[in-house]
Write a protein that holds these residues in place. Sequence first.
Motif, PDB file in Angstrom:
ATOM      1  N   ILE A   1       0.857  -1.209   0.000  1.00 13.14           N
ATOM      2  CA  ILE A   1       0.000   0.000   0.000  1.00 13.14           C
ATOM      3  C   ILE A   1       0.881   1.244   0.000  1.00 13.14           C
ATOM      4  CG2 ILE A   1      -1.677   1.314   1.393  1.00 13.14           C
ATOM      5  CD1 ILE A   1      -2.706  -1.500   2.373  1.00 13.14           C
ATOM      6  N   GLN A   2       1.921   1.211   0.852  1.00 16.03           N
ATOM      7  CA  GLN A   2       2.852   2.347   0.933  1.00 16.03           C
ATOM      8  C   GLN A   2       3.523   2.589  -0.425  1.00 16.03           C
ATOM      9  OE1 GLN A   2       6.491   1.899   3.285  1.00 16.03           O
ATOM     10  NE2 GLN A   2       5.674   3.383   4.736  1.00 16.03           N
ATOM     11  N   GLY A   3       3.921   1.473  -1.061  1.00 13.62           N
ATOM     12  CA  GLY A   3       4.610   1.574  -2.339  1.00 13.62           C
ATOM     13  C   GLY A   3       3.737   2.133  -3.453  1.00 13.62           C
ATOM     14  N   PHE A   4       2.455   1.721  -3.447  1.00 16.04           N
ATOM     15  CA  PHE A   4       1.556   2.180  -4.509  1.00 16.04           C
ATOM     16  C   PHE A   4       1.070   3.615  -4.308  1.00 16.04           C
ATOM     17  CE2 PHE A   4       0.825  -2.292  -5.915  1.00 16.04           C
ATOM     18  CZ  PHE A   4       1.035  -2.055  -7.265  1.00 16.04           C
ATOM     19  N   PHE A   5       0.783   3.965  -3.055  1.00 16.85           N
ATOM     20  CA  PHE A   5       0.119   5.249  -2.823  1.00 16.85           C
ATOM     21  C   PHE A   5       0.963   6.324  -2.148  1.00 16.85           C
ATOM     22  CE2 PHE A   5      -3.168   1.922  -2.789  1.00 16.85           C
ATOM     23  CZ  PHE A   5      -3.871   2.324  -3.926  1.00 16.85           C
ATOM     24  N   PHE A   6       1.983   5.949  -1.402  1.00 15.56           N
ATOM     25  CA  PHE A   6       2.685   6.958  -0.604  1.00 15.56           C
ATOM     26  C   PHE A   6       4.141   7.189  -0.970  1.00 15.56           C
ATOM     27  CE2 PHE A   6      -0.774   5.278   2.008  1.00 15.56           C
ATOM     28  CZ  PHE A   6      -1.466   6.449   2.243  1.00 15.56           C
ATOM     29  N   THR A   7       4.729   6.330  -1.777  1.00 19.88           N
ATOM     30  CA  THR A   7       6.130   6.576  -2.156  1.00 19.88           C
ATOM     31  C   THR A   7       6.269   6.671  -3.666  1.00 19.88           C
ATOM     32  OG1 THR A   7       6.535   4.221  -1.966  1.00 19.88           O
ATOM     33  CG2 THR A   7       7.306   5.580  -0.140  1.00 19.88           C
ATOM     34  N   GLU A   8       7.212   7.480  -4.034  1.00 20.30           N
ATOM     35  CA  GLU A   8       7.423   7.739  -5.454  1.00 20.30           C
ATOM     36  C   GLU A   8       8.143   6.567  -6.115  1.00 20.30           C
ATOM     37  OE1 GLU A   8       9.751  11.066  -7.995  1.00 20.30           O
ATOM     38  OE2 GLU A   8       9.500  11.413  -5.869  1.00 20.30           O
ATOM     39  N   LYS A   9       7.718   6.223  -7.313  1.00 17.45           N
ATOM     40  CA  LYS A   9       8.431   5.180  -8.051  1.00 17.45           C
ATOM     41  C   LYS A   9       9.542   5.860  -8.852  1.00 17.45           C
ATOM     42  CE  LYS A   9       4.354   3.081  -9.485  1.00 17.45           C
ATOM     43  NZ  LYS A   9       3.477   3.594  -8.507  1.00 17.45           N
ATOM     44  N   LYS A  10      10.769   5.373  -8.628  1.00 18.83           N
ATOM     45  CA  LYS A  10      11.902   6.029  -9.266  1.00 18.83           C
ATOM     46  C   LYS A  10      12.205   5.368 -10.609  1.00 18.83           C
ATOM     47  CE  LYS A  10      16.616   7.458  -8.271  1.00 18.83           C
ATOM     48  NZ  LYS A  10      17.799   7.187  -7.463  1.00 18.83           N
ATOM     49  N   GLU A  11      12.414   6.199 -11.599  1.00 15.25           N
ATOM     50  CA  GLU A  11      12.720   5.665 -12.927  1.00 15.25           C
ATOM     51  C   GLU A  11      14.197   5.298 -13.003  1.00 15.25           C
ATOM     52  OE1 GLU A  11      12.183   7.287 -17.391  1.00 15.25           O
ATOM     53  OE2 GLU A  11      10.470   7.469 -16.033  1.00 15.25           O
ATOM     54  N   VAL A  12      14.468   4.079 -13.399  1.00 15.40           N
ATOM     55  CA  VAL A  12      15.859   3.643 -13.503  1.00 15.40           C
ATOM     56  C   VAL A  12      16.138   3.267 -14.953  1.00 15.40           C
ATOM     57  CG1 VAL A  12      17.574   1.969 -12.718  1.00 15.40           C
ATOM     58  CG2 VAL A  12      15.817   2.751 -11.152  1.00 15.40           C
ATOM     59  N   ASN A  13      17.173   3.850 -15.516  1.00 11.04           N
ATOM     60  CA  ASN A  13      17.558   3.505 -16.878  1.00 11.04           C
ATOM     61  C   ASN A  13      18.384   2.234 -16.859  1.00 11.04           C
ATOM     62  OD1 ASN A  13      16.473   5.483 -18.621  1.00 11.04           O
ATOM     63  ND2 ASN A  13      17.889   6.960 -17.717  1.00 11.04           N
ATOM     64  N   ILE A  14      17.873   1.204 -17.500  1.00 10.88           N
ATOM     65  CA  ILE A  14      18.625  -0.051 -17.538  1.00 10.88           C
ATOM     66  C   ILE A  14      19.582   0.037 -18.729  1.00 10.88           C
ATOM     67  CG2 ILE A  14      18.431  -2.584 -17.604  1.00 10.88           C
ATOM     68  CD1 ILE A  14      16.983  -1.477 -15.214  1.00 10.88           C
ATOM     69  N   ASN A  15      20.729   0.591 -18.472  1.00  7.12           N
ATOM     70  CA  ASN A  15      21.713   0.693 -19.539  1.00  7.12           C
ATOM     71  C   ASN A  15      22.850  -0.309 -19.299  1.00  7.12           C
ATOM     72  OD1 ASN A  15      23.209   1.857 -17.518  1.00  7.12           O
ATOM     73  ND2 ASN A  15      22.607   3.927 -18.106  1.00  7.12           N
ATOM     74  N   LYS A  16      23.869  -0.210 -20.133  1.00 10.36           N
ATOM     75  CA  LYS A  16      24.957  -1.187 -20.080  1.00 10.36           C
ATOM     76  C   LYS A  16      25.680  -1.156 -18.728  1.00 10.36           C
ATOM     77  CE  LYS A  16      28.963  -2.647 -22.720  1.00 10.36           C
ATOM     78  NZ  LYS A  16      30.033  -2.184 -23.596  1.00 10.36           N
ATOM     79  N   SER A  17      25.919   0.061 -18.203  1.00  6.12           N
ATOM     80  CA  SER A  17      26.692   0.157 -16.962  1.00  6.12           C
ATOM     81  C   SER A  17      25.907  -0.404 -15.764  1.00  6.12           C
ATOM     82  CB  SER A  17      27.119   1.606 -16.700  1.00  6.12           C
ATOM     83  OG  SER A  17      26.012   2.372 -16.328  1.00  6.12           O
ATOM     84  N   VAL A  18      24.575  -0.179 -15.749  1.00  4.44           N
ATOM     85  CA  VAL A  18      23.749  -0.719 -14.659  1.00  4.44           C
ATOM     86  C   VAL A  18      23.756  -2.247 -14.711  1.00  4.44           C
ATOM     87  CG1 VAL A  18      21.378  -0.897 -13.763  1.00  4.44           C
ATOM     88  CG2 VAL A  18      22.281   1.324 -14.434  1.00  4.44           C
ATOM     89  N   LEU A  19      23.600  -2.784 -15.935  1.00  9.92           N
ATOM     90  CA  LEU A  19      23.590  -4.238 -16.093  1.00  9.92           C
ATOM     91  C   LEU A  19      24.934  -4.848 -15.704  1.00  9.92           C
ATOM     92  CD1 LEU A  19      21.642  -4.772 -19.435  1.00  9.92           C
ATOM     93  CD2 LEU A  19      20.928  -5.440 -17.152  1.00  9.92           C
ATOM     94  N   LEU A  20      26.016  -4.158 -16.093  1.00  8.34           N
ATOM     95  CA  LEU A  20      27.369  -4.643 -15.795  1.00  8.34           C
ATOM     96  C   LEU A  20      27.575  -4.726 -14.287  1.00  8.34           C
ATOM     97  CD1 LEU A  20      29.726  -5.257 -17.831  1.00  8.34           C
ATOM     98  CD2 LEU A  20      30.761  -3.142 -16.989  1.00  8.34           C
ATOM     99  N   LYS A  21      27.084  -3.690 -13.605  1.00 14.28           N
ATOM    100  CA  LYS A  21      27.223  -3.612 -12.154  1.00 14.28           C
ATOM    101  C   LYS A  21      26.442  -4.748 -11.478  1.00 14.28           C
ATOM    102  CE  LYS A  21      27.323   0.056  -8.827  1.00 14.28           C
ATOM    103  NZ  LYS A  21      26.790   1.326  -8.432  1.00 14.28           N
ATOM    104  N   GLU A  22      25.238  -4.998 -11.992  1.00 14.01           N
ATOM    105  CA  GLU A  22      24.427  -6.074 -11.422  1.00 14.01           C
ATOM    106  C   GLU A  22      25.073  -7.424 -11.675  1.00 14.01           C
ATOM    107  OE1 GLU A  22      21.901  -5.598  -9.305  1.00 14.01           O
ATOM    108  OE2 GLU A  22      22.641  -3.573  -9.630  1.00 14.01           O
TER     109      GLU A  22
END
Lengths: 149, 504
Positions: free
Chosen positions: A60-81
């Motif tokens: 409930i908190q996630g849907f209504f009270f906290t902002e959803k952050k946009e994350v760009n799934i680019n090469k560097s993010v994938l590499l890090k994961e």
Amino acid sequence: MSLKLNSNIVSGIVFLILSSAILLLIPQQISTVEASSINARTIPRLIAIVILICSLLLIIQGFFFTEKKEVNINKSVLLKEFRGIGMIFIFIGYGFIIDKLGFTISSLLLCTSCLLFYKVKNWKYYAVTCAVVFIVYFVFANALNVNLP
Amino acid sequence: MDILLQGASELFTLKVFLFINVGLLIGIIFGSIPGLTVDLGIALFTPLTFVLDPTSAILMLLGIYCGGTYGGSITAILVKTPGTPSSVATILDGHPLAKQGKARKALDMALIASTIGGLISALVLLTTAPQIAKFTLNFGPAEYFTLAIFGLTVIAGVSGDNIIKGIIAGCLGVFVSTIGMDASSAVPRFTFGDYRLLNGVPLLIGLVGLFIVAELFIKTNENANAGGESDKESQAKLNNEGLSWSEFKQTLSTIFRSGLIGTIIGAIPGTGGGIAAFISYDQAKKRSKNGETFGSGELKGIAAPEAGNNGTTGATLIPLLTLGIPGDAATAILLGSLMIHGLLPGPSLFTDYGHIMYAIMLGLIFINIFMFLQGKILVKWFAKVAKVPYVLLVPIIAVCSVAGAFSVNNTVFDIYLILFFGIIGYIMYKMRFSPIPMLLGLVLGPIAEKNFRNAMVISDGSYLIFVTKPICIFFVVLTLMSVVMFMAKKGKSNQKTDNSINLT
């Protein structure tokens, strides 16, 4: 590619599934021998219910009270994961071989794999970590009387 | 008085003093290497203390705790990188002073302030803890249960961004603690037919998995320069003038005040050295005539945070030893270590093991004295150690953790368990959960369950027992207050909280 992610929703769903699974498994996993209403099942059941309620609150908190952050799934993010996941796989591999090859050989392989994974070229690093494996084996076997596998 | 003398005779042995110094050496090294933490040091070396008697073992671990809290200042001053979170405030004046060519002076100031702060805290522990312990002797199962619940919520509330996540993590820890044979009825719980789980999940396995193995995965994921080898960053030279007597006298009142601030803050569960350091720094700046020079290499700006953060080291042990409530992450791990050595923190500890408790409290005074001597003599060496790259430490820490985990029951199954808990810890990090409440659940879960069931037997199944006894009401009110206060605090700073999945 970009994704809108929120850890509250994701973790809420994960723990909702987990707590439901615990509640469903309790009758099968815990047999009761006590006649009273407070028995071996009480705390696990209570815990599962608290997790279930908290998971719903998180969703409930996630849907209504906290902002959803946009994350760009680019090469560097994938590499890090992949780096984190890659290290987990090295350790899982280590877990598989330690029983068969023993502590010393499998630990030498673990150290070498870790340094190769980090793309370390300095041979001294390999020498130091390998020396540490033998020192640890010696200390545990002789000073602490632990027979490592 | 007799028990004090028994404690002293337990303490004054060559073996105990040797292990205090070993612990300090390890602690300062762990504190001074950025990326290694005091928590990790205590968790990593707990298995090695198995062969020691409880006094030597706990004092060695306390040596790591105190040494690590001081050690963080070395890199904070020399390379502007805090070795531990509690030494962040030391950078503000420590590094500017080092850049002026007065690194030795800055390091001397940090060492003296840390020592005096630690000594003040140790003396307060020695005088107050036995009195609190006497009061807690009246506790029965209902009081123990409400106390354990308070202990769970207080840390669950402050160790993460979100109290709901803290409660879930705490519950998960309690759930894991129920795996194995039930102590009351001897029936297996969640063993899935595997006999290796009948003994449950050993505390040390959870500790190593959640705090060491998970940390290795996290560091690998976080560190963009993992492949980078030795840090060639220029480091301030140490062959310059040290702290003079007149400079020391000028900072003495700041050191004492900050040491007391640290002690008061440390005694409040869920605070820690970082908060104490910043409050001490802020107070020193406000009270100083040269407030405007703070931030440019002011000696009082180094003295205050260092006396403040080391001022918490003894004080955090007050709620830990008397009530079984840890004050910060490091003492949460220490709580586990105490239990592994058969010392169950809480009201009965001072009656059952009074001599060990006094040895530990007196030992803390000597830890601070030895810390001063080691810091004075070995500072140049510590400065070099601080440059060891993390890539070299990952395999070394991994090998030590595996050997330590195996030594618990001499079974490979425990190695699988640390890997499992390491992965759980990594997933929790990704979902922005703190592992500390889970560890607390593991530690406090069995205490809470045992006392809950005993209390229910006493009350004939009536839950009113938890709200009719004065001490129970006190802890229930404290628990509710800590939850409400945390929610109110988070409500105010909600916009600052990042709730995204941890991908960055």
